[in-house]
Design a protein around this motif. Structure first.
Motif, PDB file in Angstrom:
ATOM      1  N   THR A   1     -58.458  15.500  20.317  1.00 51.37           N
ATOM      2  CA  THR A   1     -57.842  15.092  19.048  1.00 51.37           C
ATOM      3  C   THR A   1     -56.382  15.525  18.936  1.00 51.37           C
ATOM      4  OG1 THR A   1     -58.712  17.079  17.975  1.00 51.37           O
ATOM      5  CG2 THR A   1     -60.023  15.059  17.802  1.00 51.37           C
TER       6      THR A   1
ATOM      7  N   GLN B   1     -54.498  11.878  30.284  1.00 53.16           N
ATOM      8  CA  GLN B   1     -55.576  11.428  31.165  1.00 53.16           C
ATOM      9  C   GLN B   1     -55.612  12.263  32.436  1.00 53.16           C
ATOM     10  OE1 GLN B   1     -57.976   9.359  30.406  1.00 53.16           O
ATOM     11  NE2 GLN B   1     -58.938   9.650  32.404  1.00 53.16           N
TER      12      GLN B   1
ATOM     13  N   TYR C   1     -66.062  11.992  24.237  1.00 52.45           N
ATOM     14  CA  TYR C   1     -64.663  12.095  23.807  1.00 52.45           C
ATOM     15  C   TYR C   1     -64.579  12.041  22.283  1.00 52.45           C
ATOM     16  CZ  TYR C   1     -63.681  11.147  28.714  1.00 52.45           C
ATOM     17  OH  TYR C   1     -63.634  11.218  30.092  1.00 52.45           O
ATOM     18  N   GLN C   2     -63.926  13.034  21.699  1.00 53.01           N
ATOM     19  CA  GLN C   2     -63.831  13.075  20.244  1.00 53.01           C
ATOM     20  C   GLN C   2     -63.107  11.865  19.671  1.00 53.01           C
ATOM     21  OE1 GLN C   2     -62.117  16.974  19.472  1.00 53.01           O
ATOM     22  NE2 GLN C   2     -64.109  17.757  18.885  1.00 53.01           N
ATOM     23  N   MET C   3     -62.074  11.387  20.350  1.00 55.07           N
ATOM     24  CA  MET C   3     -61.315  10.260  19.804  1.00 55.07           C
ATOM     25  C   MET C   3     -62.135   8.975  19.736  1.00 55.07           C
ATOM     26  SD  MET C   3     -58.501  11.263  18.587  1.00 55.07           S
ATOM     27  CE  MET C   3     -57.605   9.719  18.358  1.00 55.07           C
ATOM     28  N   GLN C   4     -63.275   8.960  20.420  1.00 52.32           N
ATOM     29  CA  GLN C   4     -64.182   7.819  20.314  1.00 52.32           C
ATOM     30  C   GLN C   4     -65.179   7.994  19.165  1.00 52.32           C
ATOM     31  OE1 GLN C   4     -65.961   7.238  24.194  1.00 52.32           O
ATOM     32  NE2 GLN C   4     -63.982   6.944  25.202  1.00 52.32           N
ATOM     33  N   ARG C   5     -65.057   9.111  18.441  1.00 54.63           N
ATOM     34  CA  ARG C   5     -65.989   9.410  17.352  1.00 54.63           C
ATOM     35  C   ARG C   5     -65.288   9.479  15.995  1.00 54.63           C
ATOM     36  NH1 ARG C   5     -70.613  11.858  17.572  1.00 54.63           N
ATOM     37  NH2 ARG C   5     -69.956  13.684  16.333  1.00 54.63           N
TER      38      ARG C   5
END
Length: 475
Positions: A47, A54, A77-81
């Motif tokens: 985040t 990457q 991956y937090q950014m996918q949540r």
């Protein structure tokens, strides 16, 4: 009653390489899950959008693979949540356990300056915190709000830490934490931004049913906020274990910014993963007086106890000693593959008899890089020191070296073996009235570039005959 399943996790931030402290935490978390027949989760806490890369993600995954710390779920991956964090934050706002705060950075800095001037502890003063009978400031039209957690004003936060024991912190010591950053300027009204660490980690651990959290003791100050957020959500609390830091040889904490070399750098520098695991395990944990043990033994012993409450000291010499043990234990085939890769990286050809070479030299090498340093002499020119040349390559011994070169040149096919080479050396010694060291040491200097090696006949047997004879005739 059913027993709660054991689920642990490691959650590195991809803002740099996986460093040694995180690798040790990953090992403890993995071993605890394996000991109890539980599951181990890998989560990428990405985040910090500005600093996450990457390349760092790939290095973390490569490090975990090299160490052999297989995860049962992930990488997550937090950014996918983001949608999930937004959902929970909105639920908390509706429940009155979180609220919008419209303070600008300038207002917050002025707030802190005033507190410092009055000799007060700095912190958020709660000006946007809703309370019964309180009138809030007018909502500014041009400010995207953050969301703050409505931390309890009274009482204590207590937990029985798996490492530190009972810990209690009063709620007056902590303020209303930001749990959601502002939304982008283009986002619509009521939109939320990216979660902060302390909020995302709670939602993740709740959703992923994490039962035990091992992490560095720099997170102790975060734990009261997290426990209060768990309680506000009605979520079950994991058990926390805060592991002391690793200190460098200067007594200061190892960190990404101070001296912590990446896990993959140790792979590049010729360390074996089983040695790194063994050393990391003993860095703050013990099983009696055992210093050397397999990962299977560690799993059978690691029940979460015997973790030191004091910082551990990183000792490169001790790591080398441990690695040397595992180098000796490694198969010649495995070492040959690792050393071959080292030689290829240096632009050198891989010798045909590399396994036999590894067998001969591995007892005197602490890393595969040092082993490659030794074996490079078989395929690359050597440069004896001026001191060794002056000391050992005297005019008196040069005729004997030339004679030995002729004898070795005459050997061919199956005759090129240790026994025949030993015979040629002894014949030369006898013919010139020398003792073994008077010939063997000069031969080592010319052929190997150094005065000390294993048994000279065993060393010479592994050389290409043409290379060996040419080096001897260069005297």
């Amino acid at each position: 009653m059913t027993k709660t399943p054991i689920r642990t996790r490691i959650a590195p931030s991809p803002t740099g390489f996986l460093h040694l402290g995180t690798a040790r935490t990953a090992l403890f978390s993995w071993a605890y899950a394996r000991h109890h027949g539980g599951q181990f989760v890998l989560r990428i806490e990405d985040t910090d959008v500005a600093r996450s890369t990457q390349d760092s993600v790939e290095q973390i995954l490569a490090s975990m693979q090299w160490l052999g710390l297989a995860y049962d779920e992930g990488p997550i991956y937090q950014m996918q949540r983001l949608a999930r964090y937004h959902e929970v934050a909105q639920q908390m706002i509706a429940a009155g356990t979180a609220y919008y705060c419209y303070c600008t950075p300038e207002e917050l800095e002025a707030m802190r300056e005033g507190q410092r001037a009055r000799g007060e502890k700095t912190g958020y003063d709660g000006r946007w915190r809703p309370e019964p009978g309180k009138t809030l400031p007018p909502v500014p039209a041009d400010v995207k709000p953050v969301v703050r957690f409505k931390n309890p004003l009274e009482g204590d936060v207590s937990w029985d830490d798996l490492v530190k024991g009972p810990i209690t912190i009063n709620n007056r010591e902590i303020d209303d934490l930001i749990i959601m950053r502002p939304a982008d300027a283009a986002a619509g009204e009521g939109a939320l931004g990216v979660p902060t660490y302390n909020f995302a980690v709670v939602v993740d651990d709740w959703d992923m049913a994490i039962s035990h959290v091992f992490r560095g003791d720099e997170h102790i100050n975060n734990t009261p906020w997290q426990i209060n957020i768990f309680n506000a959500l009605g979520a079950p609390l994991p058990q926390f274990g805060h592991i002391p830091v690793i200190l460098g040889d200067d007594g200061q904490k190892l960190s990404k910014r101070r001296g912590a070399v990446s896990v993959t750098a140790y792979e590049d520098n010729g360390y074996l993963p089983e040695a790194m695991l063994n050393y990391l395990a003993r860095l703050g944990w013990s099983h009696g007086d055992d210093e050397l043990f397999t990962i299977e033994q560690m799993v059978s012993w690691f029940d979460g106890g015997h973790i030191s409450k004091s910082p551990a000291q990183w000792d490169p010499a001790k790591l080398e000693w441990v690695n040397a043990h595992y180098i000796k234990q490694a198969s010649d085939e495995r070492l040959a593959a690792l050393v071959g890769a080292q030689l290829t990286k240096r632009g050198l050809p891989v010798p045909a008899r590399l396994e036999a070479m590894c067998a001969l030299y591995k007892d005197r090498c602490a890393t595969t890089v040092v082993l490659a340093d030794w074996l490079a002499m078989y395929v690359a020119p050597v440069s004896p020191s001026d001191e060794d040349r002056a000391t050992h390559l005297t005019e008196a011994v040069k005729p004997a070296i030339r004679s030995l070169a002729d004898k070795l040149a005459a050997l061919d096919g199956e005759g090129w073996n240790k026994a025949a080479i030993n015979g040629a050396i002894k014949e030369t010694i006898g013919a010139f009235g020398l003792k073994m060291p008077q010939l063997a040491i000069p031969v080592r200097v010319l052929v190997c570039g150094r005065a000390q090696t294993p048994s000279v006949d065993a060393v010479l047997e592994l050389f290409d005959k043409e290379i060996l004879v040419n080096r001897l005739r260069s005297v």
